[in-house]
Design a protein around this motif. Structure first.
Motif, PDB file in Angstrom:
ATOM      1  N   ASN A   1       4.695   1.285   0.012  1.00  0.00           N
ATOM      2  CA  ASN A   1       4.730   1.945  -1.289  1.00  0.00           C
ATOM      3  C   ASN A   1       5.634   1.197  -2.270  1.00  0.00           C
ATOM      4  OD1 ASN A   1       4.085   3.887  -3.212  1.00  0.00           O
ATOM      5  ND2 ASN A   1       5.795   5.222  -2.628  1.00  0.00           N
TER       6      ASN A   1
ATOM      7  N   ARG B   1       0.826  -1.211   0.000  1.00  0.00           N
ATOM      8  CA  ARG B   1       0.000   0.000   0.000  1.00  0.00           C
ATOM      9  C   ARG B   1       0.862   1.263   0.000  1.00  0.00           C
ATOM     10  NH1 ARG B   1      -5.033  -0.442   4.117  1.00  0.00           N
ATOM     11  NH2 ARG B   1      -4.085   1.538   4.664  1.00  0.00           N
ATOM     12  N   PRO B   2       0.417   2.328  -0.676  1.00  0.00           N
ATOM     13  CA  PRO B   2       1.192   3.575  -0.730  1.00  0.00           C
ATOM     14  C   PRO B   2       1.488   4.175   0.644  1.00  0.00           C
ATOM     15  CG  PRO B   2      -0.529   3.585  -2.391  1.00  0.00           C
ATOM     16  CD  PRO B   2      -0.777   2.376  -1.538  1.00  0.00           C
ATOM     17  N   ASP B   3       0.572   4.017   1.603  1.00  0.00           N
ATOM     18  CA  ASP B   3       0.766   4.608   2.927  1.00  0.00           C
ATOM     19  C   ASP B   3       1.570   3.717   3.877  1.00  0.00           C
ATOM     20  OD1 ASP B   3      -1.361   2.793   2.916  1.00  0.00           O
ATOM     21  OD2 ASP B   3      -2.290   3.708   4.674  1.00  0.00           O
ATOM     22  N   ILE B   4       1.962   2.515   3.405  1.00  0.00           N
ATOM     23  CA  ILE B   4       2.732   1.607   4.255  1.00  0.00           C
ATOM     24  C   ILE B   4       4.134   1.393   3.663  1.00  0.00           C
ATOM     25  CG2 ILE B   4       2.846  -0.668   5.345  1.00  0.00           C
ATOM     26  CD1 ILE B   4       0.598   1.080   6.424  1.00  0.00           C
TER      27      ILE B   4
ATOM     28  N   GLN C   1      -5.899  -2.348   7.383  1.00  0.00           N
ATOM     29  CA  GLN C   1      -5.098  -2.164   8.594  1.00  0.00           C
ATOM     30  C   GLN C   1      -5.913  -2.446   9.857  1.00  0.00           C
ATOM     31  OE1 GLN C   1      -3.214   1.686   8.861  1.00  0.00           O
ATOM     32  NE2 GLN C   1      -1.618   0.912  10.222  1.00  0.00           N
TER      33      GLN C   1
ATOM     34  N   ASP D   1     -11.297  -1.561   6.898  1.00  0.00           N
ATOM     35  CA  ASP D   1      -9.998  -1.213   6.329  1.00  0.00           C
ATOM     36  C   ASP D   1      -9.051  -2.378   6.562  1.00  0.00           C
ATOM     37  OD1 ASP D   1      -8.032   0.967   5.327  1.00  0.00           O
ATOM     38  OD2 ASP D   1      -7.098   0.241   7.181  1.00  0.00           O
TER      39      ASP D   1
ATOM     40  N   ASP E   1       1.774   4.035  10.996  1.00  0.00           N
ATOM     41  CA  ASP E   1       1.803   4.272   9.557  1.00  0.00           C
ATOM     42  C   ASP E   1       3.174   3.927   8.994  1.00  0.00           C
ATOM     43  OD1 ASP E   1      -0.836   5.347   9.343  1.00  0.00           O
ATOM     44  OD2 ASP E   1      -0.101   7.246  10.158  1.00  0.00           O
ATOM     45  N   GLY E   2       3.247   3.834   7.674  1.00  0.00           N
ATOM     46  CA  GLY E   2       4.509   3.693   6.984  1.00  0.00           C
ATOM     47  C   GLY E   2       5.313   2.478   7.387  1.00  0.00           C
ATOM     48  N   HIS E   3       6.637   2.646   7.424  1.00  0.00           N
ATOM     49  CA  HIS E   3       7.527   1.517   7.674  1.00  0.00           C
ATOM     50  C   HIS E   3       7.450   1.020   9.109  1.00  0.00           C
ATOM     51  CE1 HIS E   3      10.422   1.720   3.981  1.00  0.00           C
ATOM     52  NE2 HIS E   3       9.152   1.877   3.639  1.00  0.00           N
TER      53      HIS E   3
END
Length: 444
Positions: free
Chosen positions: A286, A281-284, A405, A403, A341-343
């Motif tokens: 990407n 996902r782009p927000d995790i 997540q 969702d 979020d993200g990494h």
């Protein structure tokens, strides 16, 4: 087993000449753990592939894995009956050949391509794995000192984890890396009919390789002099007159161990199945699905490392206490995955593999502890509980309704039951006296 009239008894090592060691046999059995781990985790790259080819939502995607785990429930009792008829060694060979037949069928499903045939062939492969599980898990558990059964099973399960660690690289390269859908980010491209057909056929080569290895391994097992395992005592025969032996329900560690396996499998399979879609996902993370597939190696690699470490730890510390610590770690990582979020979220999800590592083999050995002649029946019930993985579609439904997540909160809830089992549910009641081990070593 759940149907004591159709199951073998608790296996014990047949009397062997002085100096005979179990090490070589257990080393060969460890290769079976490797193969069923490898083949099971290929599904983690197969599912995002099929999601792209057949344009599935998360619920439909996870339903594919549900079919896989329904096989554990359906095939466990017939597997036990087969072991009773033909013995452990021939059952292992039949299990491997059944898996090979399913792998060949996956090649056929890819040529058509057919979603329905794919489901049938995955069911056949899983049925073969179930037969291996019913035979191999209790075999390993009794081949050595009872007090080191958890450590021994964790050690051979580490080979299972080695298979699960290598499978994502195999699948990412030979399945996702050779398809248009797999080399794009999650939901980034819409495939034409011709592109979907080409993508579907990418699984022919990997499953041809798998089928070949399984046939070779079946031939080796058939020719290898495995230690003989005798069947049952007169007491065990008497206890096998019931459909489900009521004596089983006197053992708290089994009664609460069955749902512990069931619930733990929901957690493990949900993480593995949705990992690639989540990380891409782009927000995790990407990244493309293929790239995310390579990161899946770290998840299963953590399970392998955890099982080697866990085996060493449990040779010195109480297995239930170690299980409690690992369940707390898993709960914390899943909360971070659900809200970060993200990494940070990505690496937290990867880290849960380390904490999941010891859970299945430790729950299994705690569940059969002190059951004596009821061990094989209890083993069958615990293997049937692997069908809990079929409920992974619930997480898929949560992902569709809310969702992806958010759906990992279900995993966090599963970790809490494992903690309860470790602290209280695993305490044996009405335990049978443990036999004196011979010889005196972890693998002997």
């Amino acid at each position: 087993m759940p149907s004591v009239g159709t199951s073998p008894s608790a296996p014990v090592a047949q009397s062997q000449p002085a100096g005979v060691r179990y090490g070589p046999a257990l080393a060969l059995l460890a290769s079976l753990f490797f193969m069923w781990g490898f083949i099971t985790v290929i599904n983690n790259t197969l599912l995002p592939h099929l999601r792209s080819v057949f344009e599935l939502n998360y619920t439909q995607t996870t339903l594919i894995e549900s079919v896989w785990f329904i096989a554990y429930f359906v095939a466990s009792i017939p597997s036990a009956k087969l072991i009773e008829w033909v013995g452990y060694k021939k059952s292992l060979v039949i299990g491997l050949l059944t898996m090979a037949a399913g792998a060949v069928g996956m090649m056929l499903a890819a040529m058509i391509p057919s979603y329905g045939v794919t489901l049938v062939m995955l069911f056949i492969i899983a049925s073969g794995i179930t037969l291996l599980q019913v035979a191999a898990n209790p075999y390993v558990a009794v081949c050595g000192k009872p007090e080191t059964a958890s450590a021994r099973l964790n050690l051979v399960q580490a080979l299972n984890s080695m298979g699960t660690m290598l499978a994502p690289m195999f699948g990412a390269y030979l399945i996702l890396g050779r398809t248009k859908g797999g080399t794009a980010a999650e939901g980034a491209v819409a495939l034409t009919q011709a592109e979907r057909l080409a993508d579907a056929q990418s699984v022919i080569l990997p499953y041809a390789l798998v089928a070949g290895v399984l046939v070779v391994l079946a031939i080796i097992i058939a020719r290898f002099p495995l230690p003989a395992m005798v069947s049952e005592s007169d007491d065990a025969k008497e206890k096998r007159k019931h459909i489900i032996n009521p004596e089983l329900f006197k053992h708290r560690n089994l009664v609460f161990g069955i749902p512990a396996i069931f619930i733990y499998l929901i957690a493990e399979i949900g993480v593995g199945n949705l990992f690639i879609n989540f990380v891409s996902r782009p927000d995790i993370g990407n990244m493309s699905l293929e790239q995310a597939g390579h990161y899946l190696t770290f998840l299963w690699g953590g399970m392998m490392v955890g099982r080697f470490v866990g085996s060493a730890i449990m040779s010195r510390f109480d297995a239930a206490h170690v299980l409690a610590v690992f369940s707390v770690g898993a709960f914390i990582t899943m909360l971070v995955t659900s809200f970060a979020d993200g990494h940070v979220a990505m690496w937290s999800l990867i880290l849960v593999g380390l904490f999941h590592s010891i859970m299945f083999p430790t729950i299994f050995t705690l569940g059969i502890k002190g059951l004596g002649p009821l061990t094989e029946e209890a083993s069958g019930l615990l293997v049937m509980a692997i069908a809990g993985g079929a409920l992974v579609f619930v997480q898929g439904w949560i992902a569709d309704a809310y969702d992806l997540q958010t759906s990992f909160l279900l995993t966090a809830a599963c970790e809490l039951y494992v903690l309860f089992y470790a602290l209280w549910g695993s305490k044996p009641t009405h335990a049978e006296p443990e036999p004196e081990p011979e010889p005196d070593a972890l693998f002997d």
